[in-house]
Design a protein around this motif. Structure first.
Motif, mmCIF file in Angstrom:
data_model
loop_
_atom_site.group_PDB
_atom_site.id
_atom_site.type_symbol
_atom_site.label_atom_id
_atom_site.label_comp_id
_atom_site.label_asym_id
_atom_site.label_seq_id
_atom_site.Cartn_x
_atom_site.Cartn_y
_atom_site.Cartn_z
ATOM 1 N N ILE A 197 -62.752 -14.520 -36.053
ATOM 2 C CA ILE A 197 -63.802 -13.782 -35.344
ATOM 3 C C ILE A 197 -64.001 -12.476 -36.103
ATOM 4 O O ILE A 197 -63.098 -11.658 -36.166
ATOM 5 N N LEU A 246 -61.160 -10.582 -37.782
ATOM 6 C CA LEU A 246 -59.913 -11.026 -37.148
ATOM 7 C C LEU A 246 -59.588 -12.445 -37.603
ATOM 8 O O LEU A 246 -60.452 -13.322 -37.589
ATOM 9 N N VAL A 301 -56.535 -15.151 -36.729
ATOM 10 C CA VAL A 301 -55.351 -15.383 -35.905
ATOM 11 C C VAL A 301 -54.911 -16.833 -36.061
ATOM 12 O O VAL A 301 -55.718 -17.751 -35.956
ATOM 13 N N THR A 360 -68.812 -16.282 -28.737
ATOM 14 C CA THR A 360 -67.830 -15.994 -27.692
ATOM 15 C C THR A 360 -68.484 -15.511 -26.402
ATOM 16 O O THR A 360 -69.523 -14.853 -26.415
ATOM 17 N N GLU A 378 -60.045 -10.458 -19.754
ATOM 18 C CA GLU A 378 -59.329 -10.597 -21.026
ATOM 19 C C GLU A 378 -59.128 -12.084 -21.352
ATOM 20 O O GLU A 378 -58.015 -12.547 -21.605
ATOM 21 N N ILE A 400 -61.359 -15.074 -23.702
ATOM 22 C CA ILE A 400 -62.490 -15.491 -24.534
ATOM 23 C C ILE A 400 -62.681 -16.975 -24.259
ATOM 24 O O ILE A 400 -61.704 -17.725 -24.230
ATOM 25 N N ILE A 450 -59.150 -18.680 -24.730
ATOM 26 C CA ILE A 450 -58.055 -17.893 -25.295
ATOM 27 C C ILE A 450 -57.723 -16.834 -24.253
ATOM 28 O O ILE A 450 -58.551 -15.981 -23.944
ATOM 29 N N PHE A 461 -55.607 -13.604 -22.984
ATOM 30 C CA PHE A 461 -54.804 -12.502 -23.516
ATOM 31 C C PHE A 461 -54.579 -11.388 -22.511
ATOM 32 O O PHE A 461 -54.001 -10.357 -22.832
ATOM 33 N N PRO A 517 -51.327 -11.495 -28.731
ATOM 34 C CA PRO A 517 -52.670 -11.899 -28.293
ATOM 35 C C PRO A 517 -53.589 -10.718 -27.976
ATOM 36 O O PRO A 517 -54.804 -10.888 -27.874
ATOM 37 N N PHE A 565 -57.132 -9.672 -29.549
ATOM 38 C CA PHE A 565 -58.442 -10.146 -29.099
ATOM 39 C C PHE A 565 -59.194 -9.106 -28.267
ATOM 40 O O PHE A 565 -60.366 -9.305 -27.959
ATOM 41 N N VAL A 625 -62.603 -8.031 -29.610
ATOM 42 C CA VAL A 625 -63.705 -9.003 -29.724
ATOM 43 C C VAL A 625 -64.825 -8.639 -28.752
ATOM 44 O O VAL A 625 -64.581 -8.317 -27.596
ATOM 45 N N ILE A 658 -67.443 -17.149 -33.582
ATOM 46 C CA ILE A 658 -66.045 -17.570 -33.677
ATOM 47 C C ILE A 658 -65.998 -18.890 -34.410
ATOM 48 O O ILE A 658 -66.899 -19.729 -34.265
#
Length: 124
Positions: A9, A12, A14, A37, A42, A44, A78, A80, A107, A110, A113, A119
């Motif tokens: 992303i 980023l 990961v 996204t 928190e 995604i 995802i 986080f 995590p 993120f 983002v 993504i």
């Protein structure tokens, strides 16, 4: 665990690992996947070209860094941190998800983002 994937992303990058579930295998076979996204607290999430139902062991409360598949929206998730559905310190999905893996490392990366960011999920 065994299948390593990369989540890209903007700047980023990961690494994550998919588990041995049927859903994770379907996602692995669909890679690479590109999308935009969506943010929900928190979390995604984004629609992917995989359609399957809930597996045994699907759950609403997940751990930071876990990856999920949300059958209701055919979405890859995802997690986080807390979502609007969370109670207290828990991380709660909108409804049950199949847990399909976990990110390697922290995590919380993120957090930077933005909604609508491009993504890409690919095999590592």
């Amino acid at each position: 665990m065994g299948k390593k994937v990369r989540i890209l992303i903007s700047d980023l990058k990961v690494e994550a690992e998919l588990n041995e579930s049927k859903t994770a295998q379907l996602i692995w076979e669909a890679l690479p996947i590109e999308a935009k996204t969506n943010l929900w607290g928190e979390e995604i999430y984004f629609a992917i070209p995989v359609k399957t139902g809930l597996e045994q062991g699907a759950r609403e409360v997940v751990l930071a860094g876990e990856l999920g598949y949300w059958p209701t929206g055919d979405a890859f998730c995802i997690f986080f941190g807390p979502t609007p559905a969370s109670r207290g310190d828990e991380i709660r999905a909108a409804s049950a998800v199949n847990v399909i893996g976990k990110v390697s490392g922290d995590p919380k990366v993120f957090l930077k983002v933005k909604e609508g960011a491009k993504i890409k999920l690919e095999k590592a």
